[in-house]
Scaffold this active site. Structure first.
Site, PDB file in Angstrom:
ATOM      1  N   HIS A 207      19.513  -1.941 -71.658  1.00 38.44           N
ATOM      2  CA  HIS A 207      20.127  -2.632 -72.799  1.00 38.44           C
ATOM      3  C   HIS A 207      19.295  -2.424 -74.072  1.00 38.44           C
ATOM      4  O   HIS A 207      19.822  -2.039 -75.112  1.00 38.44           O
ATOM      5  CB  HIS A 207      20.235  -4.126 -72.461  1.00 38.44           C
ATOM      6  CG  HIS A 207      20.760  -4.981 -73.574  1.00 38.44           C
ATOM      7  ND1 HIS A 207      22.044  -5.501 -73.567  1.00 38.44           N
ATOM      8  CD2 HIS A 207      20.179  -5.439 -74.726  1.00 38.44           C
ATOM      9  CE1 HIS A 207      22.227  -6.213 -74.672  1.00 38.44           C
ATOM     10  NE2 HIS A 207      21.108  -6.195 -75.388  1.00 38.44           N
ATOM     11  N   GLU A 208      17.980  -2.673 -73.961  1.00 32.43           N
ATOM     12  CA  GLU A 208      17.121  -2.553 -75.146  1.00 32.43           C
ATOM     13  C   GLU A 208      17.020  -1.104 -75.631  1.00 32.43           C
ATOM     14  O   GLU A 208      17.049  -0.834 -76.838  1.00 32.43           O
ATOM     15  CB  GLU A 208      15.724  -3.108 -74.852  1.00 32.43           C
ATOM     16  CG  GLU A 208      15.690  -4.603 -74.555  1.00 32.43           C
ATOM     17  CD  GLU A 208      16.293  -5.463 -75.654  1.00 32.43           C
ATOM     18  OE1 GLU A 208      16.276  -5.041 -76.830  1.00 32.43           O
ATOM     19  OE2 GLU A 208      16.806  -6.543 -75.349  1.00 32.43           O
ATOM     20  N   HIS A 211      20.022  -0.120 -77.580  1.00 35.85           N
ATOM     21  CA  HIS A 211      19.945  -0.492 -78.996  1.00 35.85           C
ATOM     22  C   HIS A 211      19.239   0.596 -79.804  1.00 35.85           C
ATOM     23  O   HIS A 211      19.603   0.879 -80.944  1.00 35.85           O
ATOM     24  CB  HIS A 211      19.181  -1.810 -79.156  1.00 35.85           C
ATOM     25  CG  HIS A 211      19.990  -3.028 -78.824  1.00 35.85           C
ATOM     26  ND1 HIS A 211      21.297  -3.188 -79.209  1.00 35.85           N
ATOM     27  CD2 HIS A 211      19.655  -4.174 -78.149  1.00 35.85           C
ATOM     28  CE1 HIS A 211      21.744  -4.364 -78.787  1.00 35.85           C
ATOM     29  NE2 HIS A 211      20.769  -4.967 -78.147  1.00 35.85           N
ATOM     30  N   HIS A 217      25.536  -4.945 -79.606  1.00 34.26           N
ATOM     31  CA  HIS A 217      26.028  -5.760 -78.505  1.00 34.26           C
ATOM     32  C   HIS A 217      27.521  -5.520 -78.330  1.00 34.26           C
ATOM     33  O   HIS A 217      28.266  -5.417 -79.308  1.00 34.26           O
ATOM     34  CB  HIS A 217      25.780  -7.245 -78.777  1.00 34.26           C
ATOM     35  CG  HIS A 217      24.382  -7.663 -78.485  1.00 34.26           C
ATOM     36  ND1 HIS A 217      23.765  -8.715 -79.116  1.00 34.26           N
ATOM     37  CD2 HIS A 217      23.458  -7.178 -77.615  1.00 34.26           C
ATOM     38  CE1 HIS A 217      22.538  -8.859 -78.668  1.00 34.26           C
ATOM     39  NE2 HIS A 217      22.323  -7.928 -77.751  1.00 34.26           N
ATOM     40  N   CYS A 223      29.859  -5.459 -69.805  1.00 37.83           N
ATOM     41  CA  CYS A 223      29.052  -4.272 -70.088  1.00 37.83           C
ATOM     42  C   CYS A 223      27.575  -4.639 -70.105  1.00 37.83           C
ATOM     43  O   CYS A 223      27.210  -5.786 -70.420  1.00 37.83           O
ATOM     44  CB  CYS A 223      29.483  -3.721 -71.454  1.00 37.83           C
ATOM     45  SG  CYS A 223      28.557  -2.311 -72.084  1.00 37.83           S
ATOM     46  N   CYS A 242      30.421  -0.058 -70.451  1.00 38.98           N
ATOM     47  CA  CYS A 242      31.868   0.045 -70.534  1.00 38.98           C
ATOM     48  C   CYS A 242      32.246   1.410 -71.139  1.00 38.98           C
ATOM     49  O   CYS A 242      31.384   2.146 -71.629  1.00 38.98           O
ATOM     50  CB  CYS A 242      32.441  -1.097 -71.380  1.00 38.98           C
ATOM     51  SG  CYS A 242      32.140  -0.919 -73.162  1.00 38.98           S
ATOM     52  N   CYS A 245      31.098   1.994 -74.842  1.00 40.90           N
ATOM     53  CA  CYS A 245      29.660   2.242 -75.014  1.00 40.90           C
ATOM     54  C   CYS A 245      29.246   3.569 -74.382  1.00 40.90           C
ATOM     55  O   CYS A 245      28.346   4.243 -74.883  1.00 40.90           O
ATOM     56  CB  CYS A 245      28.854   1.077 -74.439  1.00 40.90           C
ATOM     57  SG  CYS A 245      29.078  -0.471 -75.372  1.00 40.90           S
TER      58      CYS A 245
END
Length: 288
Positions: A207-208, A211, A217, A223, A242, A245
């Site tokens: 996740h990080e 970014h 987000h 997701c 998803c 993304c």
């Protein structure tokens, strides 16, 4: 003749783009709807507008080059044998997830964080100021070949004095991020909770780093890029990107979608994360 050749080239490129768009359009059939937001969850407290593919392109996301295409992961603090094993598995996972080389960087001592950038939290736990770790520690460690640099902290993190804690923090502009294993390990990492805690680490770290590649987000579907306020919400979020993304990340990195999905499923099966592999099996059926 030249105009005709130019037309053919543009038509070819258009077909390739349309083909990719069609792939992700078909892949969207596997997306799971975003669950209803409950009080205390991320979107309840932080209403967000999301990010369209067009907005993503306008943000000028980072794109790997021949000289800058390595992700680095560095441990901050002291890690025991089980924790070190999780970092090794994280390295392997991120290499598959982003389809880029991932290296373990030099270990960083928690002593590098000065007294005015650490505190004792509400649970009597020591915490590090995440923004200081990003701006004053990780940026200095980042090498020229690093497209992303991720620090994994032994100690808990807080983003600013008014916040209780944060799972992780990343800077898109500086391409550095930090997350902590403190809250992911149910106080003590053991063989009995190893798989659950590993899954959490895979989610938060991807996740990080997502970014850092310009992904905001996600509010389109369930997701890994969904925001998270607490551990139950992190556990509810999937490891899967998803279709929206995935389209953004694939645009930046240019990997083979089928190869990536195959390797992710193999990783999950090898590490007995069967639930995660079942989710991706549907993606495997979508051909380019």
């Amino acid at each position: 003749m030249r105009k005709w050749c130019l037309f053919m080239v543009l038509a070819f490129l258009s077909c390739k783009t349309d083909g990719k768009r069609d792939y992700f359009s078909r892949l969207s059939g596997n997306d799971q709807p975003l669950p209803k937001t409950l009080p205390g969850e991320w979107l309840w407290d932080h209403p967000e507008n999301g990010q369209t593919f067009g907005q993503f392109l306008k943000s000028k996301p980072i794109i790997p080059t021949d000289y800058k295409r390595t992700i680095y992961v560095s441990q901050i603090g002291k890690f025991n044998e089980l924790q070190t094993r999780q970092i090794q598995l994280l390295q392997e996972y991120l290499q598959i997830f982003f389809q880029l080389e991932v290296k373990i960087g030099e270990r960083i001592s928690s002593d590098e964080i000065p007294a005015d950038c650490r505190r004792i939290g509400k649970e009597d736990q020591e915490q590090l100021l995440a923004s200081f770790v990003l701006d004053s520690v990780l940026v200095r460690q980042k090498t020229k070949d690093a497209i992303a640099f991720m620090g994994i902290s032994e100690l808990d993190l807080y983003p600013q004095p008014s916040w209780n804690y944060v799972f992780g923090l990343a800077s898109y502009q500086k391409q550095v991020g930090v997350t902590s294993i403190f809250r992911l390990q149910d106080e003590l990492l053991k063989k009995e909770n190893f798989d659950l805690c590993l899954t959490r680490l895979l989610k938060v770290s991807s996740h990080e780093i997502g970014h850092m590649f310009g992904l905001h987000h996600c509010i389109d579907a369930s997701c890994v890029m969904n925001g998270s306020n607490h551990l139950p919400e992190t556990d509810k979020n999937p490891t899967r990107l998803c279709s929206h993304c995935q389209q953004k990340l694939q645009y930046s990195i240019g990997y083979d979608n089928q190869k990536r999905v195959n390797e992710l499923i193999a990783f999950f099966k090898q590490n007995k994360l069967e639930h995660e592999s079942i989710i991706l099996n549907k993606d495997l059926k979508i051909k380019k």
